[in-house]
Design a protein around this motif. Structure first.
Motif, PDB file in Angstrom:
ATOM      1  N   VAL A 100     158.632  20.243  64.331  1.00 28.67           N
ATOM      2  CA  VAL A 100     157.719  21.312  63.916  1.00 28.67           C
ATOM      3  C   VAL A 100     158.473  22.302  63.049  1.00 28.67           C
ATOM      4  CG1 VAL A 100     156.252  23.204  64.747  1.00 28.67           C
ATOM      5  CG2 VAL A 100     156.395  21.093  66.060  1.00 28.67           C
ATOM      6  N   ASP A 101     157.777  22.841  62.058  1.00 27.34           N
ATOM      7  CA  ASP A 101     158.332  23.917  61.232  1.00 27.34           C
ATOM      8  C   ASP A 101     157.331  25.059  61.224  1.00 27.34           C
ATOM      9  OD1 ASP A 101     159.791  25.472  59.481  1.00 27.34           O
ATOM     10  OD2 ASP A 101     159.429  24.214  57.732  1.00 27.34           O
ATOM     11  N   GLN A 102     157.746  26.211  61.746  1.00 22.32           N
ATOM     12  CA  GLN A 102     156.886  27.394  61.711  1.00 22.32           C
ATOM     13  C   GLN A 102     157.060  28.076  60.371  1.00 22.32           C
ATOM     14  OE1 GLN A 102     157.731  30.013  65.011  1.00 22.32           O
ATOM     15  NE2 GLN A 102     156.008  29.169  66.134  1.00 22.32           N
ATOM     16  N   LEU A 103     155.941  28.397  59.734  1.00 17.23           N
ATOM     17  CA  LEU A 103     156.010  29.074  58.455  1.00 17.23           C
ATOM     18  C   LEU A 103     154.875  30.068  58.323  1.00 17.23           C
ATOM     19  CD1 LEU A 103     154.426  26.821  55.822  1.00 17.23           C
ATOM     20  CD2 LEU A 103     155.223  25.793  57.928  1.00 17.23           C
ATOM     21  N   GLU A 104     155.120  31.078  57.516  1.00 18.29           N
ATOM     22  CA  GLU A 104     154.064  32.046  57.252  1.00 18.29           C
ATOM     23  C   GLU A 104     153.087  31.397  56.285  1.00 18.29           C
ATOM     24  OE1 GLU A 104     153.211  36.511  55.516  1.00 18.29           O
ATOM     25  OE2 GLU A 104     155.248  35.726  55.446  1.00 18.29           O
ATOM     26  N   ILE A 105     151.903  31.201  56.762  1.00 19.23           N
ATOM     27  CA  ILE A 105     150.879  30.571  55.925  1.00 19.23           C
ATOM     28  C   ILE A 105     149.534  31.182  56.273  1.00 19.23           C
ATOM     29  CG2 ILE A 105     150.616  28.637  57.509  1.00 19.23           C
ATOM     30  CD1 ILE A 105     150.129  26.907  54.998  1.00 19.23           C
ATOM     31  N   HIS A 106     148.819  31.574  55.243  1.00 19.82           N
ATOM     32  CA  HIS A 106     147.494  32.162  55.421  1.00 19.82           C
ATOM     33  C   HIS A 106     146.791  32.129  54.074  1.00 19.82           C
ATOM     34  CE1 HIS A 106     149.482  35.706  53.748  1.00 19.82           C
ATOM     35  NE2 HIS A 106     150.318  35.699  54.781  1.00 19.82           N
ATOM     36  N   LYS A 125     157.738  14.193  55.334  1.00 16.04           N
ATOM     37  CA  LYS A 125     158.897  14.026  56.219  1.00 16.04           C
ATOM     38  C   LYS A 125     158.491  13.856  57.681  1.00 16.04           C
ATOM     39  CE  LYS A 125     161.878  14.534  52.930  1.00 16.04           C
ATOM     40  NZ  LYS A 125     162.626  13.389  52.434  1.00 16.04           N
ATOM     41  N   GLY A 126     157.184  13.876  57.964  1.00 17.06           N
ATOM     42  CA  GLY A 126     156.721  13.723  59.341  1.00 17.06           C
ATOM     43  C   GLY A 126     156.930  14.962  60.189  1.00 17.06           C
ATOM     44  N   ILE A 127     157.018  16.111  59.556  1.00 21.99           N
ATOM     45  CA  ILE A 127     157.232  17.384  60.258  1.00 21.99           C
ATOM     46  C   ILE A 127     155.894  18.116  60.333  1.00 21.99           C
ATOM     47  CG2 ILE A 127     158.448  19.595  60.228  1.00 21.99           C
ATOM     48  CD1 ILE A 127     160.645  18.178  58.549  1.00 21.99           C
ATOM     49  N   VAL A 128     155.525  18.548  61.534  1.00 19.61           N
ATOM     50  CA  VAL A 128     154.253  19.232  61.742  1.00 19.61           C
ATOM     51  C   VAL A 128     154.406  20.706  61.382  1.00 19.61           C
ATOM     52  CG1 VAL A 128     152.536  19.898  63.474  1.00 19.61           C
ATOM     53  CG2 VAL A 128     153.620  17.637  63.584  1.00 19.61           C
ATOM     54  N   PRO A 129     153.570  21.220  60.476  1.00 21.25           N
ATOM     55  CA  PRO A 129     153.614  22.653  60.167  1.00 21.25           C
ATOM     56  C   PRO A 129     152.860  23.454  61.226  1.00 21.25           C
ATOM     57  CG  PRO A 129     151.977  21.582  58.799  1.00 21.25           C
ATOM     58  CD  PRO A 129     152.632  20.512  59.623  1.00 21.25           C
ATOM     59  N   GLN A 130     153.399  24.606  61.571  1.00 24.19           N
ATOM     60  CA  GLN A 130     152.730  25.513  62.497  1.00 24.19           C
ATOM     61  C   GLN A 130     152.703  26.887  61.856  1.00 24.19           C
ATOM     62  OE1 GLN A 130     154.673  26.944  66.158  1.00 24.19           O
ATOM     63  NE2 GLN A 130     152.860  26.249  67.244  1.00 24.19           N
ATOM     64  N   ALA A 131     151.524  27.475  61.791  1.00 24.93           N
ATOM     65  CA  ALA A 131     151.365  28.787  61.166  1.00 24.93           C
ATOM     66  C   ALA A 131     151.729  29.887  62.153  1.00 24.93           C
ATOM     67  CB  ALA A 131     149.932  28.979  60.697  1.00 24.93           C
ATOM     68  N   LYS A 149     127.781  35.668  56.653  1.00 23.58           N
ATOM     69  CA  LYS A 149     126.753  34.659  56.362  1.00 23.58           C
ATOM     70  C   LYS A 149     126.568  33.692  57.526  1.00 23.58           C
ATOM     71  CE  LYS A 149     125.609  30.962  53.126  1.00 23.58           C
ATOM     72  NZ  LYS A 149     126.006  30.263  51.895  1.00 23.58           N
ATOM     73  N   HIS A 150     127.672  33.345  58.199  1.00 26.12           N
ATOM     74  CA  HIS A 150     127.620  32.356  59.279  1.00 26.12           C
ATOM     75  C   HIS A 150     127.697  32.983  60.669  1.00 26.12           C
ATOM     76  CE1 HIS A 150     127.755  28.999  56.485  1.00 26.12           C
ATOM     77  NE2 HIS A 150     128.636  29.696  55.795  1.00 26.12           N
ATOM     78  N   LYS A 151     127.551  34.305  60.721  1.00 29.87           N
ATOM     79  CA  LYS A 151     127.572  35.052  61.989  1.00 29.87           C
ATOM     80  C   LYS A 151     128.853  34.793  62.779  1.00 29.87           C
ATOM     81  CE  LYS A 151     122.681  35.534  62.236  1.00 29.87           C
ATOM     82  NZ  LYS A 151     121.525  34.730  62.114  1.00 29.87           N
ATOM     83  N   LEU A 152     129.977  34.888  62.069  1.00 31.09           N
ATOM     84  CA  LEU A 152     131.301  34.702  62.650  1.00 31.09           C
ATOM     85  C   LEU A 152     132.127  35.958  62.453  1.00 31.09           C
ATOM     86  CD1 LEU A 152     132.053  31.197  61.103  1.00 31.09           C
ATOM     87  CD2 LEU A 152     131.480  31.654  63.495  1.00 31.09           C
ATOM     88  N   GLN A 153     133.278  35.986  63.089  1.00 27.62           N
ATOM     89  CA  GLN A 153     134.265  37.027  62.825  1.00 27.62           C
ATOM     90  C   GLN A 153     135.092  36.596  61.616  1.00 27.62           C
ATOM     91  OE1 GLN A 153     134.562  39.961  64.589  1.00 27.62           O
ATOM     92  NE2 GLN A 153     132.689  39.257  65.571  1.00 27.62           N
ATOM     93  N   THR A 154     135.620  37.548  60.881  1.00 31.20           N
ATOM     94  CA  THR A 154     136.469  37.218  59.737  1.00 31.20           C
ATOM     95  C   THR A 154     137.671  36.395  60.188  1.00 31.20           C
ATOM     96  OG1 THR A 154     135.780  39.257  58.652  1.00 31.20           O
ATOM     97  CG2 THR A 154     137.738  38.185  57.779  1.00 31.20           C
ATOM     98  N   SER A 155     138.206  36.694  61.346  1.00 34.66           N
ATOM     99  CA  SER A 155     139.350  35.923  61.858  1.00 34.66           C
ATOM    100  C   SER A 155     138.978  34.449  62.053  1.00 34.66           C
ATOM    101  CB  SER A 155     139.861  36.523  63.165  1.00 34.66           C
ATOM    102  OG  SER A 155     138.827  36.549  64.139  1.00 34.66           O
ATOM    103  N   LEU A 179     141.111  31.466  60.279  1.00 32.42           N
ATOM    104  CA  LEU A 179     141.716  30.384  61.055  1.00 32.42           C
ATOM    105  C   LEU A 179     141.089  29.040  60.688  1.00 32.42           C
ATOM    106  CD1 LEU A 179     142.067  32.122  64.534  1.00 32.42           C
ATOM    107  CD2 LEU A 179     143.850  31.724  62.815  1.00 32.42           C
ATOM    108  N   GLY A 180     139.789  29.040  60.410  1.00 40.53           N
ATOM    109  CA  GLY A 180     139.124  27.819  59.973  1.00 40.53           C
ATOM    110  C   GLY A 180     139.691  27.306  58.663  1.00 40.53           C
ATOM    111  N   TYR A 181     140.043  28.231  57.774  1.00 38.30           N
ATOM    112  CA  TYR A 181     140.675  27.852  56.506  1.00 38.30           C
ATOM    113  C   TYR A 181     141.960  27.071  56.782  1.00 38.30           C
ATOM    114  CZ  TYR A 181     143.561  28.448  52.344  1.00 38.30           C
ATOM    115  OH  TYR A 181     144.395  28.223  51.274  1.00 38.30           O
ATOM    116  N   LEU A 182     142.752  27.539  57.718  1.00 38.73           N
ATOM    117  CA  LEU A 182     144.005  26.853  58.044  1.00 38.73           C
ATOM    118  C   LEU A 182     143.748  25.525  58.748  1.00 38.73           C
ATOM    119  CD1 LEU A 182     146.221  29.842  59.167  1.00 38.73           C
ATOM    120  CD2 LEU A 182     146.219  28.647  56.978  1.00 38.73           C
ATOM    121  N   ARG A 183     142.698  25.437  59.538  1.00 35.41           N
ATOM    122  CA  ARG A 183     142.363  24.189  60.212  1.00 35.41           C
ATOM    123  C   ARG A 183     142.046  23.085  59.206  1.00 35.41           C
ATOM    124  NH1 ARG A 183     144.368  24.037  65.079  1.00 35.41           N
ATOM    125  NH2 ARG A 183     143.561  25.603  66.465  1.00 35.41           N
ATOM    126  N   MET A 184     141.591  23.469  58.014  1.00 36.92           N
ATOM    127  CA  MET A 184     141.321  22.468  56.974  1.00 36.92           C
ATOM    128  C   MET A 184     142.585  21.688  56.631  1.00 36.92           C
ATOM    129  SD  MET A 184     138.662  24.449  54.375  1.00 36.92           S
ATOM    130  CE  MET A 184     139.912  24.534  53.159  1.00 36.92           C
TER     131      MET A 184
END
Length: 93
Positions: A18-24, A39-45, A68-74, A78-83
């Motif tokens: 795993v590699d932790q990185l700042e990603i948003h 490289k087979g390394i899992v990224p973690q935000a 629009k979708h009755k969600l929180q901005t967060s 997070l959904g963007y990163l799940r993509m």
């Protein structure tokens, strides 16, 4: 970073899992994600919603989508990163 991993991997007996990185939304790091995948390394935000007083939670586009979708901005951020199949660190450290 890719540069650091290129220096590390030839000498490593075990490839990092795993590699932790700042990603948003404002720092997507697509090239690094592609490299980690190759490289087979899992990224973690870490800090996927930004740091304290980050503008991410006030981002106009993310806020509009959330409303629009009755969600929180967060949820949208997070959904963007799940993509990208990213996992998140929930540790404050």
């Amino acid at each position: 970073s890719e540069k650091i991993l290129e220096q590390l991997l030839p000498h490593a007996t075990v490839v990092p899992a795993v590699d932790q990185l700042e990603i948003h939304l404002y720092n997507p790091q697509h090239e690094l994600l592609d490299y980690l995948k190759s490289k087979g390394i899992v990224p973690q935000a870490y800090s996927p919603l930004g740091s304290t007083s980050s503008p991410l939670l006030q981002d106009e586009t993310a806020t509009s989508i959330a409303h629009k979708h009755k969600l929180q901005t967060s949820d949208v951020l997070l959904g963007y990163l799940r993509m990208f199949s990213l996992d998140f660190s929930d540790s404050p450290y």
